[in-house]
Design a protein around this motif. Structure first.
Motif, PDB file in Angstrom:
ATOM      1  N   GLN A  37      24.283  56.224 149.385  1.00 44.76           N
ATOM      2  CA  GLN A  37      25.222  55.509 150.238  1.00 44.76           C
ATOM      3  C   GLN A  37      24.546  54.282 150.816  1.00 44.76           C
ATOM      4  N   ASP A  38      25.147  53.141 150.582  1.00 39.73           N
ATOM      5  CA  ASP A  38      24.632  51.875 151.090  1.00 39.73           C
ATOM      6  C   ASP A  38      25.755  51.162 151.837  1.00 39.73           C
ATOM      7  N   PRO A  39      25.401  50.429 152.892  1.00 38.73           N
ATOM      8  CA  PRO A  39      26.428  49.745 153.697  1.00 38.73           C
ATOM      9  C   PRO A  39      27.324  48.850 152.846  1.00 38.73           C
ATOM     10  N   GLY A  40      28.625  48.992 153.065  1.00 36.72           N
ATOM     11  CA  GLY A  40      29.585  48.160 152.344  1.00 36.72           C
ATOM     12  C   GLY A  40      29.897  48.602 150.930  1.00 36.72           C
ATOM     13  N   LEU A  41      29.163  49.596 150.434  1.00 36.23           N
ATOM     14  CA  LEU A  41      29.370  50.048 149.049  1.00 36.23           C
ATOM     15  C   LEU A  41      29.916  51.464 148.969  1.00 36.23           C
ATOM     16  N   GLY A  42      30.009  52.146 150.085  1.00 39.45           N
ATOM     17  CA  GLY A  42      30.486  53.518 150.049  1.00 39.45           C
ATOM     18  C   GLY A  42      29.482  54.426 149.359  1.00 39.45           C
ATOM     19  N   LEU A  43      29.979  55.495 148.779  1.00 35.06           N
ATOM     20  CA  LEU A  43      29.126  56.441 148.068  1.00 35.06           C
ATOM     21  C   LEU A  43      29.223  56.163 146.576  1.00 35.06           C
ATOM     22  N   ARG A  44      28.070  56.145 145.938  1.00 27.80           N
ATOM     23  CA  ARG A  44      28.038  55.960 144.492  1.00 27.80           C
ATOM     24  C   ARG A  44      27.347  57.161 143.860  1.00 27.80           C
ATOM     25  N   LEU A  45      27.952  57.657 142.797  1.00 27.18           N
ATOM     26  CA  LEU A  45      27.455  58.862 142.159  1.00 27.18           C
ATOM     27  C   LEU A  45      26.265  58.549 141.257  1.00 27.18           C
ATOM     28  N   ILE A  46      25.168  59.280 141.479  1.00 30.76           N
ATOM     29  CA  ILE A  46      23.964  59.065 140.680  1.00 30.76           C
ATOM     30  C   ILE A  46      23.958  60.013 139.479  1.00 30.76           C
ATOM     31  N   TYR A  47      24.040  61.290 139.757  1.00 30.27           N
ATOM     32  CA  TYR A  47      24.075  62.329 138.732  1.00 30.27           C
ATOM     33  C   TYR A  47      24.919  63.483 139.251  1.00 30.27           C
ATOM     34  N   PHE A  48      25.437  64.257 138.324  1.00 29.16           N
ATOM     35  CA  PHE A  48      26.057  65.511 138.727  1.00 29.16           C
ATOM     36  C   PHE A  48      25.730  66.593 137.711  1.00 29.16           C
ATOM     37  N   SER A  49      25.922  67.820 138.153  1.00 29.16           N
ATOM     38  CA  SER A  49      25.635  68.971 137.313  1.00 29.16           C
ATOM     39  C   SER A  49      26.814  69.925 137.396  1.00 29.16           C
ATOM     40  N   TYR A  50      27.372  70.292 136.254  1.00 27.97           N
ATOM     41  CA  TYR A  50      28.515  71.193 136.289  1.00 27.97           C
ATOM     42  C   TYR A  50      28.112  72.654 136.124  1.00 27.97           C
ATOM     43  N   ASP A  51      26.843  72.887 135.820  1.00 24.51           N
ATOM     44  CA  ASP A  51      26.348  74.259 135.762  1.00 24.51           C
ATOM     45  C   ASP A  51      24.831  74.227 135.619  1.00 24.51           C
ATOM     46  N   LYS A  53      21.262  74.016 134.392  1.00 25.33           N
ATOM     47  CA  LYS A  53      20.626  73.297 133.285  1.00 25.33           C
ATOM     48  C   LYS A  53      21.539  72.242 132.656  1.00 25.33           C
ATOM     49  N   MET A  54      22.699  72.022 133.226  1.00 25.67           N
ATOM     50  CA  MET A  54      23.599  70.981 132.732  1.00 25.67           C
ATOM     51  C   MET A  54      23.537  69.782 133.672  1.00 25.67           C
ATOM     52  N   LYS A  55      23.578  68.590 133.110  1.00 29.63           N
ATOM     53  CA  LYS A  55      23.581  67.394 133.938  1.00 29.63           C
ATOM     54  C   LYS A  55      24.332  66.287 133.221  1.00 29.63           C
ATOM     55  N   GLU A  56      24.929  65.435 134.023  1.00 22.32           N
ATOM     56  CA  GLU A  56      25.655  64.282 133.496  1.00 22.32           C
ATOM     57  C   GLU A  56      25.318  63.064 134.340  1.00 22.32           C
ATOM     58  N   LYS A  57      25.203  61.920 133.704  1.00 23.21           N
ATOM     59  CA  LYS A  57      24.954  60.692 134.443  1.00 23.21           C
ATOM     60  C   LYS A  57      26.204  60.288 135.211  1.00 23.21           C
ATOM     61  N   GLY A  58      25.954  59.760 136.391  1.00 18.95           N
ATOM     62  CA  GLY A  58      27.040  59.196 137.180  1.00 18.95           C
ATOM     63  C   GLY A  58      27.131  57.704 136.936  1.00 18.95           C
ATOM     64  N   ASP A  59      27.455  56.979 137.985  1.00 21.57           N
ATOM     65  CA  ASP A  59      27.650  55.539 137.847  1.00 21.57           C
ATOM     66  C   ASP A  59      26.352  54.737 137.914  1.00 21.57           C
ATOM     67  N   ILE A  60      25.352  55.268 138.604  1.00 21.10           N
ATOM     68  CA  ILE A  60      24.100  54.506 138.787  1.00 21.10           C
ATOM     69  C   ILE A  60      22.881  55.403 138.539  1.00 21.10           C
ATOM     70  N   PRO A  61      22.667  55.906 137.321  1.00 19.47           N
ATOM     71  CA  PRO A  61      21.569  56.843 137.076  1.00 19.47           C
ATOM     72  C   PRO A  61      20.194  56.203 136.870  1.00 19.47           C
ATOM     73  N   GLU A  62      20.153  54.880 136.700  1.00 18.88           N
ATOM     74  CA  GLU A  62      18.887  54.221 136.351  1.00 18.88           C
ATOM     75  C   GLU A  62      17.862  54.422 137.464  1.00 18.88           C
ATOM     76  N   GLY A  63      16.682  54.854 137.052  1.00 19.41           N
ATOM     77  CA  GLY A  63      15.586  55.050 137.998  1.00 19.41           C
ATOM     78  C   GLY A  63      15.542  56.443 138.608  1.00 19.41           C
ATOM     79  N   TYR A  64      16.502  57.284 138.188  1.00 26.65           N
ATOM     80  CA  TYR A  64      16.595  58.636 138.733  1.00 26.65           C
ATOM     81  C   TYR A  64      16.648  59.660 137.605  1.00 26.65           C
ATOM     82  N   SER A  65      16.229  60.877 137.918  1.00 24.30           N
ATOM     83  CA  SER A  65      16.467  62.014 137.040  1.00 24.30           C
ATOM     84  C   SER A  65      16.797  63.207 137.938  1.00 24.30           C
ATOM     85  N   VAL A  66      17.276  64.281 137.315  1.00 20.20           N
ATOM     86  CA  VAL A  66      17.661  65.455 138.095  1.00 20.20           C
ATOM     87  C   VAL A  66      17.196  66.717 137.385  1.00 20.20           C
TER      88      VAL A  66
END
Lengths: 113, 111
Positions: A37-51, A53-66
């Motif tokens: 969460q950054d001012p003026g940008l709201g919340l942006r999804l980095i990664y999510f996991s639906y179960d 060992k499962m993971k999916e990239k969100g909108d801004i995954p660069e520079g991150y892992s999960v």
């Protein structure tokens, strides 16, 4: 009472360090999410996991892992922290069924110097 | 990418007055949710309205949804100082419960 906890409320790291942000939920939720969460940008999804060992990239995954080795725990990793990753990081979880709310942790305010 | 856009960005009212904020979005949705965030804390879910609903109430909250205009509004009646917070709309349009958040409306309620 539902609960999502995050390992730190405030964290200060140096550029180039590897950073681990931990999130734990006690609701047996299948889905877990990491946002920044950054001012003026709201919340942006980095990664999510639906179960586990499962993971999916969100909108801004660069520079991150999960990592999601256990159902209750979802970790966000900054492989080499940079100053533009200074932000508030929020973890959330929800059930697999559609149209259910997300439950948020209190957030970790990360400063990279 | 942001899906929801809130308006206004900031709102200052006195206790007892009503607060109205609007949210517009771009693509089709399954539901739209409103969240509140007190200063520096996590978000708390307030209310969810499904795409086939037009209005929903919860306590002092009233939410409307107009899918033809791709817009929603949140009304807080008889506001209190404790309502001071940022309010976010979030749309859910696809699978896996992914939400797209707007930038939020900052509401200040003065006694």
């Amino acid at each position: 009472d539902v609960k999502v906890t995050q390992s730190s409320r405030y964290l200060v790291k140096r550029t180039g360090e590897k950073v681990f942000l931990e999130c734990v939920q006690d609701m047996d939720h299948e889905n877990m999410f990491w946002y920044r969460q950054d001012p003026g940008l709201g919340l942006r999804l980095i990664y999510f996991s639906y179960d586990v060992k499962m993971k999916e990239k969100g909108d801004i995954p660069e520079g991150y892992s999960v990592s999601r080795e256990k159902k209750e725990r979802f970790s966000l990793i900054l492989e080499s922290a940079s100053t533009n990753q200074t932000s508030m990081y929020l973890c959330a979880s929800r059930t697999q069924q559609s149209s259910y709310e997300q439950y948020f942790g209190p957030g970790t305010r990360l400063t990279v110097t | 990418s942001q899906q929801g856009e809130e308006d206004p960005q900031a709102l200052s009212i006195q206790e007892g007055e009503n607060a109205t904020m609007n949210c517009s979005y771009k693509t089709s949705i399954n539901n739209l949710q409103w969240y509140r965030q007190n200063s520096g804390r996590g978000l708390v879910h307030l209310i969810l309205i499904r795409s086939n609903e037009r209005e929903k109430h919860s306590g002092r909250l009233r939410v409307t949804l107009d899918t033809s205009k791709k817009s929603s509004s949140l009304l807080i009646t008889a506001s209190r100082a404790a309502d001071t917070a940022s309010y976010f709309c979030a749309t859910e349009g696809g699978s896996w419960g992914k939400l797209q958040f707007g930038a939020g409306t900052q509401v200040v309620v003065t006694p």
